[in-house]
Design a protein around this motif. Structure first.
Motif, short mmCIF file in Angstrom:
data_model
loop_
_atom_site.label_atom_id
_atom_site.label_comp_id
_atom_site.label_asym_id
_atom_site.label_seq_id
_atom_site.Cartn_x
_atom_site.Cartn_y
_atom_site.Cartn_z
N LEU A 272 -5.59 -1.31 -0.61
CA LEU A 272 -5.91 -2.68 -1.02
C LEU A 272 -6.38 -2.75 -2.47
CD1 LEU A 272 -7.94 -3.75 2.15
CD2 LEU A 272 -5.48 -3.99 1.75
N ILE B 50 -3.15 1.67 4.77
CA ILE B 50 -3.46 0.40 4.10
C ILE B 50 -4.15 0.73 2.79
CG2 ILE B 50 -4.75 -1.76 4.19
CD1 ILE B 50 -4.59 -1.67 7.24
N PRO C 62 -3.02 -5.96 0.22
CA PRO C 62 -1.91 -5.11 -0.20
C PRO C 62 -1.12 -5.75 -1.32
CG PRO C 62 -1.65 -5.82 2.09
CD PRO C 62 -2.86 -6.48 1.56
N SER D 217 5.03 -3.24 0.79
CA SER D 217 3.71 -3.38 0.16
C SER D 217 2.96 -2.07 0.31
CB SER D 217 2.91 -4.53 0.78
OG SER D 217 2.39 -4.17 2.05
N THR D 218 1.75 -2.06 -0.18
CA THR D 218 0.91 -0.86 -0.09
C THR D 218 0.22 -0.76 1.27
OG1 THR D 218 -0.86 -2.08 -1.20
CG2 THR D 218 0.55 -0.67 -2.56
N ALA D 219 0.71 -1.50 2.24
CA ALA D 219 0.27 -1.35 3.64
C ALA D 219 1.52 -1.29 4.50
CB ALA D 219 -0.62 -2.52 4.06
N TRP E 269 -2.26 -4.76 10.79
CA TRP E 269 -1.06 -5.12 10.04
C TRP E 269 -0.44 -6.33 10.71
CZ3 TRP E 269 -2.61 -0.35 11.53
CH2 TRP E 269 -2.73 0.66 10.56
#
Length: 205
Positions: free
Chosen positions: A22, A20, A179, A190-192, A133
């Motif tokens: 953020l 994850i 994210p 996404s960044t997660a 998540w």
């Protein structure tokens, strides 16, 4: 008969590596980073490690925002950080990675079906960290060649699952940020994401 796909080289580690990352705005810096490892095979044995940067841009943050590594195999964790995490896009060059507070992992458990939602809960003494998540997308499998992997040296076959939202919670406090979109293997996630069945194979030469 279909040709068998073989990755040349040496398998260095295999396992799971959900993460994850953020931000408070898509154009801004990362404000919290978490990379969790459940390693089933490596030169340093099996083990777990959570690398958590609550202050990625700070080498010496105050205690309440200390950057952490929680692990049950410190030798494995130090190797993962030096050889892999330090090359991951969001972590690369972050001052916070150089001054981690090391904590011994007491308990780790996963929760959820990995279809709609999933969590990893890590405990170390009086510290509890939950990575969560939600709104999980369709799983997809791909294999990066060495020149496109984070290290530039490894094949990386993996199964990824993107998500709509993700949070990092430390002792009941949700860290800031969310994210942001990213492209990977021709998909917008996404960044997660969840990363299962992940294997890093050092290419010959």
């Amino acid at each position: 008969m279909a040709e068998t796909l073989v990755f040349p080289g040496t398998v260095e580690w295999s396992g799971e590596n959900p993460g994850i990352s953020l931000k408070e705005s898509p154009e801004g810096p990362f404000v919290a980073l978490a990379s969790f490892f459940r390693v089933v095979l490596s030169p340093h044995g099996r083990g777990h490690a959570l690398v958590l940067l609550r202050a990625p841009q700070e080498a010496s943050p105050p205690a309440e925002r200390s950057n952490l590594c929680i692990t049950d195999n410190e030798k494995l964790a130090r190797w993962l950080i030096a050889e892999f995490v330090s090359h991951f896009g969001a972590f690369k060059g972050q001052p916070g990675l150089s001054s981690l507070l090391w904590r011994t992992l007491d308990e780790v458990k996963s929760v959820g079906d990995a279809v709609s939602s999933y969590s990893e809960i890590v405990r170390a003494g009086d510290l509890t960290v939950e990575l969560a998540w939600k709104g999980l997308g369709e799983p997809f499998c791909f294999a990066f060649p060495p020149e496109k992997s984070a290290t530039g040296k490894h094949h990386m076959p993996s199964l990824f699952v993107g998500c709509e939202t993700a949070t990092i919670t430390v002792n009941g406090r949700v860290l800031p940020g969310k994210p942001v979109p990213r492209e990977i293997a021709g998909r917008t996630i996404s960044t997660a994401m969840l990363a299962f069945s992940e294997t890093w194979i050092r290419a010959p030469g």
